[in-house]
Scaffold this active site. Structure first.
Site, PDB file in Angstrom:
ATOM      1  N   ASN A 258      -6.858   3.929 -27.607  1.00 34.53           N
ATOM      2  CA  ASN A 258      -7.627   5.093 -27.328  1.00 34.53           C
ATOM      3  C   ASN A 258      -7.922   5.781 -28.695  1.00 34.53           C
ATOM      4  OD1 ASN A 258      -9.156   7.171 -26.636  1.00 34.53           O
ATOM      5  ND2 ASN A 258      -7.845   7.673 -24.402  1.00 34.53           N
ATOM      6  N   TRP A 259      -8.333   6.310 -29.390  1.00 33.58           N
ATOM      7  CA  TRP A 259      -8.519   7.288 -30.708  1.00 33.58           C
ATOM      8  C   TRP A 259      -9.068   8.656 -30.065  1.00 33.58           C
ATOM      9  CZ3 TRP A 259     -11.826   3.844 -34.999  1.00 33.58           C
ATOM     10  CH2 TRP A 259     -11.324   2.648 -35.159  1.00 33.58           C
ATOM     11  N   LYS A 260      -9.537   8.893 -28.694  1.00 29.90           N
ATOM     12  CA  LYS A 260      -9.666  10.368 -28.450  1.00 29.90           C
ATOM     13  C   LYS A 260     -10.995  10.901 -29.043  1.00 29.90           C
ATOM     14  CE  LYS A 260      -5.915  10.422 -26.006  1.00 29.90           C
ATOM     15  NZ  LYS A 260      -4.858  11.280 -25.573  1.00 29.90           N
TER      16      LYS A 260
ATOM     17  N   HIS B 141      -9.697   7.946 -17.505  1.00 26.31           N
ATOM     18  CA  HIS B 141      -8.883   8.607 -18.394  1.00 26.31           C
ATOM     19  C   HIS B 141      -8.252  10.023 -17.720  1.00 26.31           C
ATOM     20  CE1 HIS B 141      -5.939   9.673 -21.883  1.00 26.31           C
ATOM     21  NE2 HIS B 141      -5.748   9.261 -21.916  1.00 26.31           N
TER      22      HIS B 141
ATOM     23  N   GLU C 299      -7.909  12.595 -19.030  1.00 29.29           N
ATOM     24  CA  GLU C 299      -8.418  13.452 -19.962  1.00 29.29           C
ATOM     25  C   GLU C 299      -9.909  14.063 -18.927  1.00 29.29           C
ATOM     26  OE1 GLU C 299      -7.912  12.528 -23.491  1.00 29.29           O
ATOM     27  OE2 GLU C 299      -5.698  13.289 -23.293  1.00 29.29           O
TER      28      GLU C 299
ATOM     29  N   GLU D  44      -1.367   5.752 -16.196  1.00 32.55           N
ATOM     30  CA  GLU D  44      -0.733   6.395 -17.207  1.00 32.55           C
ATOM     31  C   GLU D  44      -0.204   7.815 -16.864  1.00 32.55           C
ATOM     32  OE1 GLU D  44      -2.608   6.304 -21.434  1.00 32.55           O
ATOM     33  OE2 GLU D  44      -4.359   7.004 -19.750  1.00 32.55           O
TER      34      GLU D  44
ATOM     35  N   GLY E 279       0.473  12.110 -24.452  1.00 35.92           N
ATOM     36  CA  GLY E 279       0.379  12.813 -25.894  1.00 35.92           C
ATOM     37  C   GLY E 279       1.720  13.713 -25.605  1.00 35.92           C
TER      38      GLY E 279
ATOM     39  N   SER F 198       3.266   7.919 -24.341  1.00 40.35           N
ATOM     40  CA  SER F 198       2.996   8.158 -25.947  1.00 40.35           C
ATOM     41  C   SER F 198       4.695   7.448 -26.410  1.00 40.35           C
ATOM     42  CB  SER F 198       4.821   9.153 -25.478  1.00 40.35           C
ATOM     43  OG  SER F 198       3.842  10.917 -25.425  1.00 40.35           O
TER      44      SER F 198
ATOM     45  N   GLY G  70      -2.744   6.493 -27.397  1.00 45.18           N
ATOM     46  CA  GLY G  70      -3.116   7.501 -28.311  1.00 45.18           C
ATOM     47  C   GLY G  70      -2.884   7.716 -29.245  1.00 45.18           C
ATOM     48  N   GLY G  71      -1.861   8.486 -29.110  1.00 50.47           N
ATOM     49  CA  GLY G  71      -1.540   9.158 -30.902  1.00 50.47           C
ATOM     50  C   GLY G  71      -1.210   7.947 -31.977  1.00 50.47           C
TER      51      GLY G  71
HETATM   52  C1  PEP Z   1      -3.717   8.240 -23.814  1.00 49.26           C
HETATM   53  O1  PEP Z   1      -4.608   8.952 -24.755  1.00 49.26           O
HETATM   54  O2  PEP Z   1      -4.195   7.708 -22.963  1.00 49.26           O
HETATM   55  C2  PEP Z   1      -2.774   8.616 -24.562  1.00 49.26           C
HETATM   56  C3  PEP Z   1      -1.586   7.075 -23.624  1.00 49.26           C
HETATM   57  O3  PEP Z   1      -2.213   8.915 -25.460  1.00 49.26           O
HETATM   58  P1  PEP Z   1      -0.003   9.124 -26.375  1.00 49.26           P
HETATM   59  O4  PEP Z   1      -0.112   7.833 -26.585  1.00 49.26           O
HETATM   60  O5  PEP Z   1      -0.802   9.411 -26.943  1.00 49.26           O
HETATM   61  O6  PEP Z   1      -0.004   9.811 -25.391  1.00 49.26           O
END
Ligand code: PEP
Length: 265
Positions: free
Chosen positions: A9-11, A97, A99, A169, A175, A215, A236-237
């Site tokens: 997920n590039w957000k 998600h 967010e 999640e 994040g 993470s 994500g990241g």
């Molecule tokens: C996400 O955005 O779904 C996520 C899990 O982010 P991260 O891996 O950066 O925690």
């Protein structure tokens, strides 16, 4: 055994040059994997979907959108429909998600509409669930997750579940650099599968992939995906750099059927 599913997920990150470069790097690094033991998908921002579709052409990497609107084409300023997403090559969409739930304020009822319209229109859905830190600390994780599943998947049929992936999640892990322990992840995933069994029967629940997100990195991907109910990761990241994302894919794949530490079959 359920095939692992690693999704990025590039957000709201990258630009057009960075998006194409990332796809090219992933394509190169995944090439030669043959019948890969891991399904891979990326979720770019809406505006980069067409160039990402082009950049991914000829690869096995699927593409999805980060959101979708609840209605078909029409007077919904700023929104994007299922048909539009399919038009530019999406086969997946994220729904719920954290967010969207906790920053934008989307409710279980709205997310249920999004999931239903996406499935009816032929998209695969990654349906995200997960508790806030204070909910975990207040021993409410199971109650929160159960409500998100029951309300979010209401009206979805057992047949449609073939096109649903669940992403557990925990919000406190997204994040933050704090990852759920493998025991915490397994416990929440087993509970999720129990609710799915209640709703759709054991066969559907057993076949449904449940990703962990929060993470995930190369260093923890193997131990998380080694858990019996952890069927992949929503990242994500660490999905924004090809080397980091590939480390997760390869380390996850090391758990799948004697692969010996790489995704090549
Ligand atoms: C996400 O955005 O779904 C996520 C899990 O982010 P991260 O891996 O950066 O925690």
């Amino acid at each position: 055994m359920r095939k692992l599913f690693i999704a990025g997920n590039w957000k709201m990150n990258l630009d057009d040059v960075g998006a194409v470069q990332l796809c090219q790097d992933l394509k190169t690094q995944l090439a030669g994997c043959g019948a890969a033991k891991v399904d891979v998908a990326v979720f770019p921002p809406f505006v980069y979907l067409p160039i990402v579709a082009e950049a991914l052409r000829g690869s096995t990497i699927a593409m999805g959108a980060q959101d979708v609107w609840t209605e078909g084409n029409g007077a919904f300023t700023g929104e994007v429909s299922v048909d539009m997403l399919k038009d530019v090559g999406c086969t997946f969409v994220l729904v719920g998600h954290s967010e969207r739930r906790h920053v934008i304020g989307e409710t279980n009822e709205l997310l249920n509409k999004k999931a239903k319209v996406a499935l009816a229109g032929g998209l695969n859905v990654i349906f995200c669930i997960g508790e806030l830190l204070e909910e975990r600390q207040g021993n409410k994780t199971e109650a929160v997750v159960e409500e998100q599943i029951r309300l979010g998947l209401a009206g979805i049929t057992a047949e449609q579940m073939a096109n649903v992936t669940i992403a557990y999640e925990p919000v406190w892990a997204i994040g933050t650099g704090v990852t759920a322990s493998k025991e915490q992840a397994q416990e929440a995933h087993a509970f999720t599968r129990k609710i799915l069994t209640d709703l759709f029967g054991a066969e559907v629940a057993e076949a449904t992939r449940i990703q962990y997100g929060g993470s995930v990195k190369g260093a923890n991907a193997a131990e998380l995906t080694a858990e019996p109910d952890v069927d992949g990761a929503l990242v994500g990241g660490a999905s924004l750099k090809a080397d980091d994302f590939m480390a997760i894919i390869n380390n996850g794949a090391s758990n799948v059927g004697g692969c010996g530490g790489c995704c090549c079959g």
